[in-house]
Motif scaffolding. Structure first.
Motif, PDB file in Angstrom:
ATOM      1  N   GLN A  13      10.262 -34.681 -44.829  1.00 20.00           N
ATOM      2  CA  GLN A  13      11.690 -34.245 -45.785  1.00 20.00           C
ATOM      3  C   GLN A  13      12.860 -34.702 -44.965  1.00 20.00           C
ATOM      4  O   GLN A  13      13.954 -34.048 -45.036  1.00 20.00           O
ATOM      5  CB  GLN A  13      11.588 -32.816 -46.161  1.00 20.00           C
ATOM      6  CG  GLN A  13      10.506 -32.405 -46.819  1.00 20.00           C
ATOM      7  CD  GLN A  13      10.327 -32.985 -48.246  1.00 20.00           C
ATOM      8  OE1 GLN A  13      11.271 -33.143 -48.752  1.00 20.00           O
ATOM      9  NE2 GLN A  13       9.066 -33.015 -48.605  1.00 20.00           N
ATOM     10  N   ASN A 344      18.870 -35.072 -45.835  1.00 21.61           N
ATOM     11  CA  ASN A 344      18.576 -33.830 -46.338  1.00 21.61           C
ATOM     12  C   ASN A 344      17.750 -33.687 -47.812  1.00 21.61           C
ATOM     13  O   ASN A 344      17.099 -32.943 -47.996  1.00 21.61           O
ATOM     14  CB  ASN A 344      19.471 -32.818 -46.052  1.00 21.61           C
ATOM     15  CG  ASN A 344      20.591 -33.106 -46.899  1.00 21.61           C
ATOM     16  OD1 ASN A 344      21.296 -34.176 -46.521  1.00 21.61           O
ATOM     17  ND2 ASN A 344      20.969 -32.436 -47.877  1.00 21.61           N
ATOM     18  N   LYS A 345      17.801 -35.135 -48.295  1.00 23.03           N
ATOM     19  CA  LYS A 345      17.044 -35.225 -49.486  1.00 23.03           C
ATOM     20  C   LYS A 345      16.164 -36.480 -49.392  1.00 23.03           C
ATOM     21  O   LYS A 345      16.068 -37.258 -50.148  1.00 23.03           O
ATOM     22  CB  LYS A 345      18.084 -35.436 -50.725  1.00 23.03           C
ATOM     23  CG  LYS A 345      18.879 -34.033 -50.937  1.00 23.03           C
ATOM     24  CD  LYS A 345      20.053 -34.085 -51.898  1.00 23.03           C
ATOM     25  CE  LYS A 345      20.641 -32.992 -52.021  1.00 23.03           C
ATOM     26  NZ  LYS A 345      21.994 -33.200 -52.896  1.00 23.03           N
ATOM     27  N   GLU A 347      13.297 -37.423 -49.201  1.00 27.22           N
ATOM     28  CA  GLU A 347      12.027 -37.759 -50.044  1.00 27.22           C
ATOM     29  C   GLU A 347      12.396 -37.386 -51.540  1.00 27.22           C
ATOM     30  O   GLU A 347      11.272 -37.613 -52.201  1.00 27.22           O
ATOM     31  CB  GLU A 347      10.644 -37.091 -49.450  1.00 27.22           C
ATOM     32  CG  GLU A 347      10.428 -37.968 -48.017  1.00 27.22           C
ATOM     33  CD  GLU A 347       9.053 -37.335 -47.366  1.00 27.22           C
ATOM     34  OE1 GLU A 347       8.250 -37.702 -47.729  1.00 27.22           O
ATOM     35  OE2 GLU A 347       9.433 -36.463 -46.594  1.00 27.22           O
ATOM     36  N   GLU A 348      13.687 -37.167 -52.053  1.00 20.06           N
ATOM     37  CA  GLU A 348      13.878 -36.998 -53.304  1.00 20.06           C
ATOM     38  C   GLU A 348      14.047 -38.218 -54.060  1.00 20.06           C
ATOM     39  O   GLU A 348      14.433 -39.247 -53.271  1.00 20.06           O
ATOM     40  CB  GLU A 348      15.186 -36.019 -53.426  1.00 20.06           C
ATOM     41  CG  GLU A 348      14.894 -34.748 -53.280  1.00 20.06           C
ATOM     42  CD  GLU A 348      16.066 -33.680 -53.246  1.00 20.06           C
ATOM     43  OE1 GLU A 348      17.052 -34.063 -53.824  1.00 20.06           O
ATOM     44  OE2 GLU A 348      16.204 -32.843 -52.694  1.00 20.06           O
ATOM     45  N   GLU A 349      13.903 -38.164 -55.306  1.00 22.21           N
ATOM     46  CA  GLU A 349      14.154 -39.703 -56.305  1.00 22.21           C
ATOM     47  C   GLU A 349      15.453 -39.823 -56.017  1.00 22.21           C
ATOM     48  O   GLU A 349      16.347 -39.239 -56.201  1.00 22.21           O
ATOM     49  CB  GLU A 349      13.667 -39.265 -57.484  1.00 22.21           C
ATOM     50  CG  GLU A 349      13.058 -40.327 -58.027  1.00 22.21           C
ATOM     51  CD  GLU A 349      12.901 -40.097 -59.580  1.00 22.21           C
ATOM     52  OE1 GLU A 349      13.075 -41.354 -60.527  1.00 22.21           O
ATOM     53  OE2 GLU A 349      12.627 -39.180 -60.028  1.00 22.21           O
ATOM     54  N   LYS A 350      15.715 -41.324 -55.853  1.00 16.99           N
ATOM     55  CA  LYS A 350      16.949 -41.784 -55.896  1.00 16.99           C
ATOM     56  C   LYS A 350      17.425 -41.977 -57.384  1.00 16.99           C
ATOM     57  O   LYS A 350      17.160 -43.036 -58.104  1.00 16.99           O
ATOM     58  CB  LYS A 350      17.148 -43.232 -55.175  1.00 16.99           C
ATOM     59  CG  LYS A 350      16.747 -42.869 -53.926  1.00 16.99           C
ATOM     60  CD  LYS A 350      16.667 -43.983 -53.143  1.00 16.99           C
ATOM     61  CE  LYS A 350      16.370 -43.828 -51.649  1.00 16.99           C
ATOM     62  NZ  LYS A 350      16.465 -45.177 -50.650  1.00 16.99           N
ATOM     63  N   THR A 351      18.198 -41.121 -57.844  1.00 19.01           N
ATOM     64  CA  THR A 351      18.837 -41.255 -59.294  1.00 19.01           C
ATOM     65  C   THR A 351      20.272 -41.522 -59.599  1.00 19.01           C
ATOM     66  O   THR A 351      20.602 -41.903 -60.880  1.00 19.01           O
ATOM     67  CB  THR A 351      18.414 -39.829 -59.872  1.00 19.01           C
ATOM     68  OG1 THR A 351      19.105 -38.809 -58.938  1.00 19.01           O
ATOM     69  CG2 THR A 351      16.968 -39.228 -60.065  1.00 19.01           C
ATOM     70  N   ALA A 374      19.731 -39.881 -53.815  1.00 17.72           N
ATOM     71  CA  ALA A 374      19.519 -38.998 -54.462  1.00 17.72           C
ATOM     72  C   ALA A 374      20.799 -37.989 -54.974  1.00 17.72           C
ATOM     73  O   ALA A 374      21.671 -38.417 -54.135  1.00 17.72           O
ATOM     74  CB  ALA A 374      18.670 -37.984 -53.379  1.00 17.72           C
ATOM     75  N   LYS A 375      20.713 -37.368 -55.669  1.00 21.30           N
ATOM     76  CA  LYS A 375      21.895 -36.641 -56.366  1.00 21.30           C
ATOM     77  C   LYS A 375      22.901 -36.009 -55.027  1.00 21.30           C
ATOM     78  O   LYS A 375      22.520 -35.362 -54.531  1.00 21.30           O
ATOM     79  CB  LYS A 375      21.772 -35.645 -57.421  1.00 21.30           C
ATOM     80  CG  LYS A 375      22.853 -35.077 -58.140  1.00 21.30           C
ATOM     81  CD  LYS A 375      22.488 -34.191 -59.354  1.00 21.30           C
ATOM     82  CE  LYS A 375      23.614 -33.797 -60.257  1.00 21.30           C
ATOM     83  NZ  LYS A 375      24.698 -33.039 -59.305  1.00 21.30           N
ATOM     84  N   ASP A 380      25.995 -32.892 -47.818  1.00 16.54           N
ATOM     85  CA  ASP A 380      24.867 -33.628 -47.769  1.00 16.54           C
ATOM     86  C   ASP A 380      25.150 -34.623 -46.291  1.00 16.54           C
ATOM     87  O   ASP A 380      26.213 -34.842 -45.941  1.00 16.54           O
ATOM     88  CB  ASP A 380      24.507 -34.608 -48.746  1.00 16.54           C
ATOM     89  CG  ASP A 380      23.680 -33.970 -49.890  1.00 16.54           C
ATOM     90  OD1 ASP A 380      23.277 -32.830 -49.625  1.00 16.54           O
ATOM     91  OD2 ASP A 380      23.906 -34.396 -51.021  1.00 16.54           O
TER      92      ASP A 380
END
Ligand code: LLP
Length: 435
Positions: A13, A344-345, A347-351, A374-375, A380
């Motif tokens: 992460q 800090n995001k 592995e979050e989806e890039k939206t 990511a949002k 961030d």
């Protein structure tokens, strides 16, 4: 996500540079922060050594230190036996302070000042890449004064257009650098050097441009240089015993970039020169190369904190960070493209499609024109990749923004290499004199 070097990776992460967690660096050093992977830098220097210096006889790779110049980088360069390309007395002074051998410094530049030439010669720098007629006169006078011999390579413009942006092309007719190959101008320069008492003509220098992806441009340049060597021999009766093939090797900033392989470029350069020299039954000359970006570019990651976010419906979303064109001028200047992530995001989806902007009072203060992340939210941590070359070295204090610190990482450890500037630094050179 595929990053441009194995030394920078997304895992657990977060983002890790040489196995150092970027978020822990932010906690310790704050943002904006330049992080340089020493692992990557050493890997690249090792390629210069094993795939060029050790592979061929009579060659020398130079590191073009304008791409990233500080004490630490010269110290690392020294370990690999390479030489360096310095473009000012300032760069030379740092290299010497780092203990660099002055005889392995090649002094470049299209307008070396008299005081710079004097400084270089006094400090035993004896390799000059001669750029113009005025320089020949200045170097001759100063070398005579100090009773020194200077070894010259003459910068010749091959008449080739190559490079990532008009501002970083140097090999074509309309350039301030070097002697034109047209109308035999370079031959006049070499004759003038031969006629001096203290400048020894060794060879010719070529730099076609920067961020080059075209292998044929290098081959073509070297074919022309072989022809120049013939001409120099036929018309002036001297051998070209050194050819500097320049730098400019492109790197990947985004996944759209397809860099050439180092070994392919260098072996094509060597093959072209070898074939050309063999045609005349000549021995190979000494061959030099001088990449800068290739060594340090992908080593850099700049870490920023996200602040204001402005969405203009139907237009774009600006995500502003706490740095800008003061620490990265390349997007504004060359329309450069970059990649990045919210650490800090990681592995979050890039939206979210956004524009990353800085905090400088200029509309051109854009770091990444279009990117999906990511949002984003204030606070961030945003990482911009491939910021190792021409970022710290082109940074400024515009808007009285203090320059970020530079941290090097290596094998799971980190160290501060250049401290963050303070407000005290901003007035360090101010004087309070009376008329
Ligand atoms: N040799 C000479 C004579 C040069 O002028 C340069 C770069 C190099 C070698 C190294 O080029 P490299 O391998 O790093 O591409 N600020 C611009 C690049 C300017 C390059 C100036 N000369 C940028 O950020 O793209």
């Amino acid at each position: 996500m595929v990053l441009q070097t194995k030394y920078v990776e997304v895992k657990d992460q977060s983002l890790f540079i040489d196995n150092v967690n970027a978020l822990s660096l932010v906690e310790k050093y704050g943002t904006p922060l330049y992080v340089m992977s020493e692992g990557h830098i050493r890997h690249q220097f090792n390629e210069l050594k094993t795939l060029f210096l050790d592979k061929y006889d009579n060659v020398l790779p130079l590191f073009a230190s304008k791409s990233f110049s500080c004490l630490q980088i010269y110290k690392i360069a020294k370990e690999y036996g390479v030489g360096i390309d310095c473009v000012s007395a300032g760069e030379i002074s740092i290299a010497l302070k780092a203990g660099f051998d002055p005889h392995k410094i090649y002094f470049h530049g299209n307008n070396k000042t008299i005081s710079e030439i004097e400084y270089a010669i006094q400090n035993d720098v004896d390799h000059f890449v001669i750029d113009n007629f005025y320089e020949i006169e200045c170097v001759e006078k100063i070398a005579l004064k100090y009773n020194k011999t200077i070894f010259a390579t003459v910068r010749v413009v091959p008449g080739i257009k190559a490079g990532g942006h008009g501002y970083i092309q140097t090999g074509h007719k309309d350039t301030k650098f070097g002697f034109s190959a047209r109308h035999g101008v370079y031959l006049d320069a070499i004759q003038k050097i031969i006629d001096t008492q203290c400048i020894e003509f060794e060879g010719i220098h070529c730099h076609i441009g920067s961020q080059v992806f075209d292998l044929y441009a290098y081959v073509n340049a070297m074919q022309r240089f072989v022809k120049f060597a013939y001409e120099i021999y036929d018309k002036l009766g001297v051998m070209v015993t050194k050819i500097n093939a320049g730098g400019g090797y492109g790197i990947a900033y985004t996944q759209n970039d397809e860099p050439l392989d180092f070994e392919t470029i260098t072996s094509e350069i060597m093959r072209t020169i070898e074939e050309g020299y063999a045609k005349r039954g000549w021995d190979m000359p000494m061959v030099l190369i001088e990449p800068g970006r290739y060594v340090v570019g992908n080593a850099g990651v700049t870490l920023y904190t996200v602040g204001a976010i402005k969405s203009i419906p139907g237009v774009r979303t600006y995500v502003s960070v706490d740095g800008g064109m003061t620490d990265n001028i390349r997007t504004a200047l060359y329309d450069a493209d970059y990649d990045g992530i919210i650490v800090n995001k990681a592995e979050e989806e890039k939206t979210t499609q956004v524009t990353i902007s800085g905090k400088i009072c200029e509309s051109a203060d854009i770091l990444i024109k279009e990117i999906k992340i990511a949002k984003p939210e204030p606070g961030d941590i945003f990482a911009q990749f491939s910021t190792g070359a021409y970022h710290y070295s082109m940074s400024s204090n515009y808007n009285q923004i203090t320059k970020p610190a530079v941290v090097f990482t290596y094998q799971g450890k980190e160290k501060l290499v250049i401290r963050r500037q303070t407000f005290e630094d901003l007035t360090y050179f101010d004087e309070e004199n009376e008329y």
